[in-house]
Structures are given as C-alpha cells and as structure tokens.
Design a protein around this motif. Structure first.
Motif, PDB file in Angstrom:
ATOM      1  N   PRO A 120      43.237  43.338  49.894  1.00  0.00           N
ATOM      2  CA  PRO A 120      43.836  43.038  50.991  1.00  0.00           C
ATOM      3  C   PRO A 120      43.811  45.166  51.239  1.00  0.00           C
ATOM      4  CG  PRO A 120      44.997  42.914  48.504  1.00  0.00           C
ATOM      5  CD  PRO A 120      43.551  42.428  49.038  1.00  0.00           C
ATOM      6  N   ILE A 121      43.865  44.347  53.006  1.00  0.00           N
ATOM      7  CA  ILE A 121      44.023  46.147  53.086  1.00  0.00           C
ATOM      8  C   ILE A 121      45.179  46.576  54.322  1.00  0.00           C
ATOM      9  CG2 ILE A 121      41.598  46.925  52.823  1.00  0.00           C
ATOM     10  CD1 ILE A 121      41.212  46.989  55.792  1.00  0.00           C
ATOM     11  N   ALA A 122      45.889  44.580  54.472  1.00  0.00           N
ATOM     12  CA  ALA A 122      46.658  45.336  55.767  1.00  0.00           C
ATOM     13  C   ALA A 122      47.510  43.882  55.162  1.00  0.00           C
ATOM     14  CB  ALA A 122      46.339  45.180  57.470  1.00  0.00           C
ATOM     15  N   GLU A 123      48.651  43.522  55.610  1.00  0.00           N
ATOM     16  CA  GLU A 123      49.200  41.961  55.706  1.00  0.00           C
ATOM     17  C   GLU A 123      48.579  41.130  56.065  1.00  0.00           C
ATOM     18  OE1 GLU A 123      53.249  40.354  57.608  1.00  0.00           O
ATOM     19  OE2 GLU A 123      52.952  42.171  58.458  1.00  0.00           O
ATOM     20  N   ASP A 124      47.904  41.153  57.505  1.00  0.00           N
ATOM     21  CA  ASP A 124      46.530  40.087  57.981  1.00  0.00           C
ATOM     22  C   ASP A 124      45.419  39.840  57.523  1.00  0.00           C
ATOM     23  OD1 ASP A 124      47.282  42.653  59.586  1.00  0.00           O
ATOM     24  OD2 ASP A 124      47.547  41.136  61.344  1.00  0.00           O
ATOM     25  N   LEU A 125      45.159  41.203  56.891  1.00  0.00           N
ATOM     26  CA  LEU A 125      43.188  41.441  56.811  1.00  0.00           C
ATOM     27  C   LEU A 125      43.394  41.800  55.777  1.00  0.00           C
ATOM     28  CD1 LEU A 125      41.277  42.652  59.216  1.00  0.00           C
ATOM     29  CD2 LEU A 125      42.013  44.384  58.455  1.00  0.00           C
ATOM     30  N   VAL A 126      41.584  40.688  55.131  1.00  0.00           N
ATOM     31  CA  VAL A 126      41.233  41.324  53.846  1.00  0.00           C
ATOM     32  C   VAL A 126      39.682  41.290  53.971  1.00  0.00           C
ATOM     33  CG1 VAL A 126      40.633  40.223  51.839  1.00  0.00           C
ATOM     34  CG2 VAL A 126      42.739  39.699  52.712  1.00  0.00           C
ATOM     35  N   LEU A 127      39.311  42.261  53.121  1.00  0.00           N
ATOM     36  CA  LEU A 127      38.214  42.390  52.966  1.00  0.00           C
ATOM     37  C   LEU A 127      37.208  42.120  52.105  1.00  0.00           C
ATOM     38  CD1 LEU A 127      37.715  46.152  53.651  1.00  0.00           C
ATOM     39  CD2 LEU A 127      36.684  45.065  54.898  1.00  0.00           C
ATOM     40  N   GLY A 128      36.587  40.628  52.096  1.00  0.00           N
ATOM     41  CA  GLY A 128      35.917  40.025  51.605  1.00  0.00           C
ATOM     42  C   GLY A 128      34.082  40.869  51.044  1.00  0.00           C
ATOM     43  N   TYR A 129      33.846  41.350  49.540  1.00  0.00           N
ATOM     44  CA  TYR A 129      32.694  41.105  49.070  1.00  0.00           C
ATOM     45  C   TYR A 129      31.983  40.569  48.617  1.00  0.00           C
ATOM     46  CZ  TYR A 129      34.876  45.965  50.116  1.00  0.00           C
ATOM     47  OH  TYR A 129      35.050  46.884  50.898  1.00  0.00           O
ATOM     48  N   TYR A 130      30.244  39.647  48.819  1.00  0.00           N
ATOM     49  CA  TYR A 130      30.008  38.220  48.212  1.00  0.00           C
ATOM     50  C   TYR A 130      28.694  39.263  47.270  1.00  0.00           C
ATOM     51  CZ  TYR A 130      32.942  35.546  51.280  1.00  0.00           C
ATOM     52  OH  TYR A 130      34.328  35.247  51.167  1.00  0.00           O
ATOM     53  N   CYS A 131      28.582  38.538  46.425  1.00  0.00           N
ATOM     54  CA  CYS A 131      27.394  38.988  45.634  1.00  0.00           C
ATOM     55  C   CYS A 131      25.807  38.229  46.101  1.00  0.00           C
ATOM     56  CB  CYS A 131      27.203  38.185  44.529  1.00  0.00           C
ATOM     57  SG  CYS A 131      25.591  38.221  43.179  1.00  0.00           S
ATOM     58  N   PRO A 132      25.161  38.654  46.959  1.00  0.00           N
ATOM     59  CA  PRO A 132      23.903  38.258  47.231  1.00  0.00           C
ATOM     60  C   PRO A 132      23.329  36.593  46.813  1.00  0.00           C
ATOM     61  CG  PRO A 132      23.488  40.729  47.047  1.00  0.00           C
ATOM     62  CD  PRO A 132      24.381  40.065  45.863  1.00  0.00           C
ATOM     63  N   SER A 133      23.798  37.026  45.613  1.00  0.00           N
ATOM     64  CA  SER A 133      23.230  35.691  44.884  1.00  0.00           C
ATOM     65  C   SER A 133      24.259  34.443  45.810  1.00  0.00           C
ATOM     66  CB  SER A 133      23.603  35.510  43.674  1.00  0.00           C
ATOM     67  OG  SER A 133      24.653  36.127  42.877  1.00  0.00           O
ATOM     68  N   THR A 134      25.641  34.862  45.757  1.00  0.00           N
ATOM     69  CA  THR A 134      26.598  34.310  46.393  1.00  0.00           C
ATOM     70  C   THR A 134      26.426  33.392  48.747  1.00  0.00           C
ATOM     71  OG1 THR A 134      28.302  34.695  44.954  1.00  0.00           O
ATOM     72  CG2 THR A 134      28.638  33.393  46.748  1.00  0.00           C
ATOM     73  N   ARG A 135      25.641  34.642  48.513  1.00  0.00           N
ATOM     74  CA  ARG A 135      25.068  34.123  49.784  1.00  0.00           C
ATOM     75  C   ARG A 135      24.549  33.455  50.165  1.00  0.00           C
ATOM     76  NH1 ARG A 135      25.579  39.978  53.195  1.00  0.00           N
ATOM     77  NH2 ARG A 135      25.170  39.143  55.096  1.00  0.00           N
ATOM     78  N   ASN A 136      23.524  33.474  49.241  1.00  0.00           N
ATOM     79  CA  ASN A 136      22.277  32.860  49.258  1.00  0.00           C
ATOM     80  C   ASN A 136      22.063  31.136  48.710  1.00  0.00           C
ATOM     81  OD1 ASN A 136      20.189  35.100  49.352  1.00  0.00           O
ATOM     82  ND2 ASN A 136      19.705  35.282  47.565  1.00  0.00           N
ATOM     83  N   LYS A 137      23.673  31.074  48.112  1.00  0.00           N
ATOM     84  CA  LYS A 137      24.176  29.961  47.916  1.00  0.00           C
ATOM     85  C   LYS A 137      24.641  28.983  49.094  1.00  0.00           C
ATOM     86  CE  LYS A 137      24.275  29.870  42.863  1.00  0.00           C
ATOM     87  NZ  LYS A 137      25.901  29.603  41.699  1.00  0.00           N
TER      88      LYS A 137
END
Length: 226
Positions: free
Chosen positions: A22-39
């Motif tokens: 979370p970088i602000a009250e209404d904003l979250v950065l999301g990082y996904y492992c490539p294996s999750t994106r492939n699923k």
C-alpha cells in the motif's frame, strides 16, 4: 505477502509469491510471480474478474477494488505483521474482530525456523511438488524410493505430464505427511513408464548422484555395524 497454497512459503524469491504494497489510502502496488501470471492465463476467458486482471497486468493499468478485495488486503496486512498495523483513520474494529475470532494470530512468531518444515495445508501421505520456470504443481505419489534418484508411481500420471507440457523441471520438493523431507534442484527425468505410471527423476549432474549414493551406502553400512 501472499503465497500459493498449500505448499507456498513467504519470501521474495518463492515461486507463486504475491506482494501487495500500500502506497496511499486508495492505492496498492501488486507484484506477481511469473508462475502466478501463467496460472491466470490458463483460465483466461472463464471469468470477467480474471480477464480484467490479466488485461491490466499486460497494459500496466489499474484495477478497481471491491469491498471483498479490500478486506483481503487488510487481512493479509494483519497476518503478516509482527507488532504493528497502520491505518489512515483510527478505525481498527475489523482487525480486532478478526483477532477475537482467531486469537492464534496474536502470537508473534519468527519466520526463521529450525528443524523440519511443516506445511499444514498439504495433504497427508507422500506428495511431490514440481517447479518449472513458469509454474508449479503437486501430485500425490506412492511406491516411493528415494536415493540419488527419486522414483515413484502416481494415480495423477496424466496431470503430471499435462502440467509439464514439455517444460524442464527446475526443482522438486518431497513431502511426507505435510513435512518437507527432501528437495532437489537441477532435475532431469530419467524414465517415464505410462503402463505402470512409474516416474524416475534425478540430478542432471552425475557427480551429485554419485555423492548421494556414496552417502546412502555409508549410512547403510553404519546401520549394519550398529
């Protein structure tokens, strides 16, 4: 952080890891492992929610969160915190309610552990978790023999071959009754028998196989003497 159940572990380099910052009250950065994106890609076209997520990941866009999503992120912040949680408002009612319902999460536990690693979400029995460059999956196994090579049979033989889809295995983890008993990297498939469903895997480096066999023989010799 969120890990792929039931064998996922928390860590930046773990396969299947998801990191939400979370970088602000209404904003979250999301990082996904490539294996999750492939699923996600495997189920593209089956769910508008997943389709929207995949499209925004490709275009580096933003996704509007639902109340359910916000509850999920708040819960993960609570479960992954050691001593403190933060809010832009003095409103921790939801967190207090959750901790009252699940008091075990009030305990502060180190992520550094000694001894066997137990994954409570894993099924009982012998289970092999397979990691490739792009995905991970697990199969229940039987008739297990573990030496320099790991040989086993599985009733999920078609799943094993379908999931691999020609990819090379990077590493495997062997669990027995939810406890991690062995890990192996730099894998090659020695043999596959579609009739008996027996599969044998081992180290790609023959020196490692010789070393493991030597250690096994030494242990067996010491047992015979004892």
């Amino acid at each position: 952080m969120n890990s792929s159940p039931p064998y996922g572990r928390i860590g930046i380099d773990q396969t299947g890891i998801e990191i939400y910052y979370p970088i602000a009250e209404d904003l979250v950065l999301g990082y996904y492992c490539p294996s999750t994106r492939n699923k996600f890609n495997l189920v593209y076209g089956m769910s508008p929610v997943i389709d929207n997520l995949i499209n925004n990941l490709k275009n580096r866009g933003s996704i509007s969160l639902t109340e359910e999503n916000i509850g999920f992120f708040n819960q993960k912040q609570l479960l992954n915190s050691y001593r403190f949680i933060y809010s832009s408002q003095d409103n921790f009612g939801e967190s207090k309610e959750y901790l009252d319902k699940y008091p075990e999460f009030k305990k502060v536990e180190s992520r550094i552990t000694a001894g066997p690693i137990k994954q409570n979400g894993m099924p009982m029995g012998d289970v092999l978790v397979v990691f490739t460059k792009s995905l991970s999956f697990m199969v229940s196994i039987y008739d297990l023999h573990s030496g320099s090579a790991i040989s086993f049979k599985t009733k999920e033989f078609p799943i094993f071959l379908t999931q691999l889809n020609g990819e090379e295995i990077e590493n495997v983890e062997l669990y027995s009754d939810q406890v991690l008993v062995r890990g192996m990297r730099e894998i090659k498939i020695n043999s596959v028998d579609p009739i008996t469903t027996e599969i044998s895997i081992g180290h790609a480096n023959p020196v490692m196989n010789q070393l493991i066999d030597s250690l096994k023989n030494k242990q067996n010799h010491q047992k015979d003497i004892g």
